[in-house]
Design an enzyme around this catalytic site. Structure first.
Site, PDB file in Angstrom:
ATOM      1  N   LYS A 149      -5.799  -4.979  -1.291  1.00  0.00           N
ATOM      2  CA  LYS A 149      -5.148  -4.085  -0.025  1.00  0.00           C
ATOM      3  C   LYS A 149      -6.429  -3.878   0.843  1.00  0.00           C
ATOM      4  O   LYS A 149      -7.482  -3.105   0.465  1.00  0.00           O
ATOM      5  CB  LYS A 149      -4.811  -2.679  -0.524  1.00  0.00           C
ATOM      6  CG  LYS A 149      -4.198  -1.960   0.867  1.00  0.00           C
ATOM      7  CD  LYS A 149      -3.270  -0.706   0.480  1.00  0.00           C
ATOM      8  CE  LYS A 149      -2.845   0.133   1.626  1.00  0.00           C
ATOM      9  NZ  LYS A 149      -1.821   1.254   1.221  1.00  0.00           N
ATOM     10  N   LYS A 151      -8.206  -2.489   4.217  1.00  0.00           N
ATOM     11  CA  LYS A 151      -8.053  -1.280   5.353  1.00  0.00           C
ATOM     12  C   LYS A 151      -8.564  -1.947   6.625  1.00  0.00           C
ATOM     13  O   LYS A 151      -9.633  -2.559   6.407  1.00  0.00           O
ATOM     14  CB  LYS A 151      -8.738  -0.242   4.911  1.00  0.00           C
ATOM     15  CG  LYS A 151      -8.194   0.625   3.587  1.00  0.00           C
ATOM     16  CD  LYS A 151      -6.873   1.276   4.128  1.00  0.00           C
ATOM     17  CE  LYS A 151      -6.188   2.303   3.176  1.00  0.00           C
ATOM     18  NZ  LYS A 151      -4.853   3.148   3.624  1.00  0.00           N
ATOM     19  N   ASP A 176      -3.703  -3.024   5.750  1.00  0.00           N
ATOM     20  CA  ASP A 176      -3.257  -1.655   6.219  1.00  0.00           C
ATOM     21  C   ASP A 176      -4.174  -1.198   7.416  1.00  0.00           C
ATOM     22  O   ASP A 176      -5.284  -0.703   7.005  1.00  0.00           O
ATOM     23  CB  ASP A 176      -3.196  -0.874   4.918  1.00  0.00           C
ATOM     24  CG  ASP A 176      -2.892   0.518   5.416  1.00  0.00           C
ATOM     25  OD1 ASP A 176      -2.277   0.598   6.405  1.00  0.00           O
ATOM     26  OD2 ASP A 176      -2.964   1.406   4.529  1.00  0.00           O
ATOM     27  N   ASP A 225       5.227   2.621   6.192  1.00  0.00           N
ATOM     28  CA  ASP A 225       4.328   3.623   5.482  1.00  0.00           C
ATOM     29  C   ASP A 225       4.764   4.900   6.259  1.00  0.00           C
ATOM     30  O   ASP A 225       5.783   5.596   5.815  1.00  0.00           O
ATOM     31  CB  ASP A 225       3.267   3.401   5.297  1.00  0.00           C
ATOM     32  CG  ASP A 225       2.363   4.469   4.377  1.00  0.00           C
ATOM     33  OD1 ASP A 225       2.977   5.120   3.725  1.00  0.00           O
ATOM     34  OD2 ASP A 225       1.083   4.278   4.219  1.00  0.00           O
ATOM     35  N   LYS A 247       6.081   6.648  -1.437  1.00  0.00           N
ATOM     36  CA  LYS A 247       5.007   7.668  -1.957  1.00  0.00           C
ATOM     37  C   LYS A 247       5.555   8.859  -2.094  1.00  0.00           C
ATOM     38  O   LYS A 247       6.260   9.453  -1.379  1.00  0.00           O
ATOM     39  CB  LYS A 247       3.919   7.630  -0.809  1.00  0.00           C
ATOM     40  CG  LYS A 247       2.913   6.506  -0.657  1.00  0.00           C
ATOM     41  CD  LYS A 247       1.966   6.588   0.589  1.00  0.00           C
ATOM     42  CE  LYS A 247       1.034   5.460   0.737  1.00  0.00           C
ATOM     43  NZ  LYS A 247       0.114   5.899   2.040  1.00  0.00           N
ATOM     44  N   ASP A 297       0.575  -0.298  -5.275  1.00  0.00           N
ATOM     45  CA  ASP A 297      -0.561   0.227  -4.708  1.00  0.00           C
ATOM     46  C   ASP A 297      -0.708   1.448  -5.338  1.00  0.00           C
ATOM     47  O   ASP A 297      -0.493   2.614  -4.589  1.00  0.00           O
ATOM     48  CB  ASP A 297      -0.564   0.381  -3.130  1.00  0.00           C
ATOM     49  CG  ASP A 297      -1.719   0.713  -2.602  1.00  0.00           C
ATOM     50  OD1 ASP A 297      -2.984   0.774  -3.529  1.00  0.00           O
ATOM     51  OD2 ASP A 297      -1.922   1.277  -1.394  1.00  0.00           O
ATOM     52  N   ASP A 299      -3.862   2.716  -6.915  1.00  0.00           N
ATOM     53  CA  ASP A 299      -5.270   2.613  -7.450  1.00  0.00           C
ATOM     54  C   ASP A 299      -5.851   3.744  -7.328  1.00  0.00           C
ATOM     55  O   ASP A 299      -7.251   3.914  -7.326  1.00  0.00           O
ATOM     56  CB  ASP A 299      -5.862   1.392  -6.738  1.00  0.00           C
ATOM     57  CG  ASP A 299      -6.165   1.453  -5.281  1.00  0.00           C
ATOM     58  OD1 ASP A 299      -5.376   2.316  -4.505  1.00  0.00           O
ATOM     59  OD2 ASP A 299      -7.270   1.019  -4.839  1.00  0.00           O
TER      60      ASP A 299
END
Length: 336
Positions: A149, A151, A176, A225, A247, A297, A299
């Site tokens: 992923k 950023k 992202d 998101d 989430k 995701d 982590d």
């Protein structure tokens, strides 16, 4: 169950290195840890107050304090949906209640909810915003991870993505930008990002300012998101997003997250399961949402300088040591 006692506290967990996104840098994770005790059985939950959603440590603790008498008298996770808004306070309480119920009944949360409990999972490894060569170095170190992923902000987008792709040619890639792009950036870069093998673009536009995505048919699928918190958000996301990111801190716990997952699948959205940067206790309930998710995701613990006892083992993008001993197990035991 009778005689419950609720405690909630702020904990600070240092990261092993700075975590950089378009909004800034963090060097530690501030979490709320909730425990609910009942007759020598304890349930635990953890959440992350998030400034993007107007939350602070103090406001989340205040919300928990407001419902403390009710929780100690006896409420269900369903009761909490009506009592508290979606967010970090409800998440920590909801997950602690599920953990307590599972241990009290001697059954796992997975059993109680009829959900899959995996033994190991692939997770994205996050590459923070940095100079292209620094991001390439991080990608090279983690090139065995099946999913990265990346950023981003508005600067050096293609240079950064090309550097990561060259350093990790076999990994799937999520980009992202954390709401930092414009629709013109997306339209201009879509074809090139598809050529670079980017698999998913996560929340490129600010929530509430994403109408430009409507009827846009991207080569790289777009995932909601910040635009998706609960199942009530789904109707507004149709024709704009192909995926949603679930989430627990956004949904306000596992109870609503399970509902969101089911309704999203019914409505044809692809699934991503994500997290805030936190310990394995935050990740453990989210593990139950991963069946059918194309992108995972989780982590957060990988960034910790240290983790909780019985925490996950994350190496090369694989989560191992997934155990009910940490959260959600069926044994009447205390954890730390």
């Amino acid at each position: 169950m009778i005689g419950k006692r609720l405690t909630a506290c702020h904990e600070n967990w240092p990261l092993r290195e700075p975590f950089r996104i378009s909004r800034g840098v963090k060097i530690s994770a501030d979490v709320i840890h909730v425990s609910i005790d009942c007759d020598q059985v304890t349930g635990h939950g953890e959440s992350v107050p998030y400034a993007r959603y107007g939350e602070t440590i103090e406001t989340v603790l205040d919300q928990i304090g407001e419902v403390l008498p009710e929780v100690e008298e006896g409420v269900s996770p369903e009761d909490l949906l009506a009592r508290l808004p979606a967010g970090a306070a409800r998440n920590a309480l909801d997950c602690a209640l599920w953990d307590l119920m599972a241990r009290w009944q001697g059954r796992s949360v997975a059993e109680l909810l009829d959900l899959e409990m995996p033994t190991e999972l692939e997770t994205a490894i996050t590459i923070g915003v940095d100079k292209p060569e620094k991001m390439a170095e991080k990608a090279r170190i983690n090139s065995r991870a099946p999913l990265l992923k990346v950023k981003l902000d508005q600067e050096n987008i293609l240079d950064r993505v090309r550097a990561v792709r060259a350093a990790s040619p076999d990994s799937r890639i999520i980009l992202d930008p954390n709401e930092s792009w414009t629709i013109d950036i997306i339209r201009d870069l879509d074809a090139e990002l598809e050529n670079l093998g980017v698999d998913l673009l996560e929340q490129p536009l600010p929530a509430g300012k994403d109408e430009g995505l409507r009827q846009f048919h991207p080569g790289v699928p777009v995932c909601a998101d910040e635009s998706c918190h609960t199942s009530k958000d789904l109707p507004a996301l149709k024709e704009k997003y192909q995926y949603i990111n679930i989430k627990l801190d956004k949904s306000g716990g596992l109870t609503e997250a399970v509902r969101l997952r089911e309704q999203a699948l019914e409505q044809g959205f692809g699934l991503m399961v994500g997290c805030m940067v936190a310990t394995s206790l935050s990740m453990a309930p989210a593990i139950l949402l991963c069946d059918g998710a194309e992108f995972i995701d989780l982590d957060g613990p990988w960034w910790m300088a240290r983790d909780r006892e019985n925490g996950f083992d994350i190496r090369d993008g694989i989560i191992r040591n997934i155990s009910g001993d940490l959260w959600g197990g069926g044994e009447k035991m205390e954890i730390r």
